[in-house]
Enzyme design. Structure first.
Site: not given
Ligand SMILES: *Cc1c(COP(=O)(O)O)cnc(C)c1O
Length: 436
Positions: A111
């Site tokens: 993120k």
């Molecule tokens: C948010 C997140 C996901 C999921 O990603 P999306 O884009 O919401 O599908 C997967 N792994 C981690 C570690 C995350 O923080």
């Protein structure tokens, strides 16, 4: 780039949004998500030379291609330099399977890409307009720390992070409450849903709106539906492809929650990146996987799993995917395969890969690994978080201590700073009014 709202597509009279409007506003007025009206294809020359380009250079080329009419080239260069300033290496795990490590950013989760790019973009727009923004985010963990870190010290922006007291892990709480500067954590005596309710109520409160307006400020959100978070997530698909020696391995398995990561990949494919197949791997929250089986999208309440950043029962980016595939599940199946896995399977995968290949996966990466294995003997799975973020889960499985990276260890030693608030909106409102 012009953007339409996924709720308005059929209304020819609906006004299109500029990138600035879409980014500053997050959600369209009608509650829809913003999507670009056109996704053009990158040139052959770009793909011919992609193997020779650095991650930053690839990111800049893709960003320039998408945003050249919205942001001057020199500013875009600065935005990329400040946001895409850590690598996304492709690591060989077996002879045929690679891990794309997306956790080398400041908060150790993928993120960081979206949050940092969004922070820089907002900052660029604020400079132009001379306005300020106060971002309020409800978080149950990862999103909050990535957003806080991405916006830390940017002029004209401040962040209030609302998190449920006692309901985030110790590591997450330290990451949320020790930033300082323009980031303030608010510890809410309630659940994550209470935090979200407070944020939503604040957005529709007329008194708050007027009070903030007087000082050229406004309340903004930074959640995962913002188009500014999707754009930078396309970059690492190109970079992963560039790093693959055998392009037959361009089968990408993505651990999916709100489907933002997957949507970015589908956009990269639309831009001409020859990805053979996407695998959308889910945990027990399998709304998307079920959609592939039945053709029906049925949102469900979320259930708790060990890959908790994917505990999403109603994935928000689904509407963007249906736009890309004209609501045709058959077309989607040509490009995407989806499968869901239990916590038991996830733990067993972490153990197996550690013992056989000496590679430590976090629970989210492990779900992606399982998804890949279920579809193909070769390809790439996305490691979206550093295993140290999930020590409590991973250490007992591999029976080894995990080394904590310095940037995480640093936040563990800092003094927690949070303001406690009740879950009543009147208290939150008064707090905000005092901050105008
Ligand atoms: C948010 C997140 C996901 C999921 O990603 P999306 O884009 O919401 O599908 C997967 N792994 C981690 C570690 C995350 O923080």
């Amino acid at each position: 780039m012009r953007l339409f709202s996924t709720n308005k597509k059929t209304d020819a009279k609906a006004p299109l949004a500029t990138l600035e409007k879409a980014v500053m506003q997050g959600l369209a007025e009608d509650g829809g998500l913003f999507m670009p009206t056109e996704i053009p294809k990158l040139s052959k020359e770009f793909f011919n030379k992609i193997n020779t380009l650095s991650f930053q250079k690839i990111s800049f080329e893709v960003a320039k291609f998408l945003l050249k009419d919205d942001i001057p080239e020199n500013e875009l260069k600065k935005i990329i330099d400040e946001s895409i300033n850590f690598d996304a290496p492709l690591i060989k795990v077996t002879n045929d399977i690679y891990s794309l490590e997306l956790f080398h950013g400041p908060t150790l989760a993928f993120k960081d890409f979206g949050a940092r790019f969004m922070g820089q973009l907002i900052s660029c727009f604020l400079k132009k307009s001379g306005k300020k923004i106060t971002i309020i985010v409800a978080t149950s963990g990862d999103t909050g720390s990535a957003v806080a870190s991405g916006i830390f010290n940017l002029p004209g922006i401040r962040v209030f992070l609302l998190y449920p007291s006692g309901k985030v892990s110790k590591i997450q709480e330290q990451q949320l409450t020790t930033m300082g500067g323009n980031i303030q954590a608010l510890e809410i005596d309630g659940t994550f849903d209470d935090c979200q309710r407070l944020v939503k109520s604040a957005f529709v409160d007329a008194d708050l709106k007027n009070a903030f307006k007087k000082t050229n400020d406004s309340l903004g959100s930074a959640n995962s539906i913002n188009i500014a978070r999707l754009i930078p997530q396309t970059f690492y698909y190109f970079h992963a492809y560039a790093q693959l020696k055998n392009k037959e391995d361009a089968i990408f398995s993505i651990p999916s929650g709100n489907l933002g990561n997957l949507t970015a990949g589908l956009i990269a494919k639309k831009m001409g990146l020859p990805i053979k197949k996407f695998i959308s791997a889910t945990n027990a929250n399998n709304t998307f996987t079920e959609y592939f089986k039945t053709g029906n999208f049925t949102a469900k309440p979320s259930v708790q799993t060990i890959s908790n950043a994917m505990d999403v029962g109603n994935p928000s980016n689904f509407v963007r995917i249906t736009e890309l595939y004209e609501n045709n599940p058959e077309k989607m199946r040509q490009d995407i395969f989806s499968k869901s896995f239990t916590d038991t399977e996830t733990s067993a995968a972490i153990k197996e890969v550690y013992e056989k290949y000496h590679y430590t996966m976090d629970p989210h990466g492990a779900v992606a690994y399982l998804g890949l294995k279920a579809f193909s003997p070769n390809g790439v799975f996305f490691e979206t978080a550093h295993p140290a973020k999930f020590l409590d889960v991973v250490e007992p499985i591999i029976k080894q201590k995990i080394e904590i990276p310095d940037r995480l260890a640093a936040s563990l030693n800092k003094q927690k700073n949070s303001i406690k608030l009740s879950k009543n909106f009147t208290d939150f409102k008064e707090f905000l009014l005092n901050k105008v």
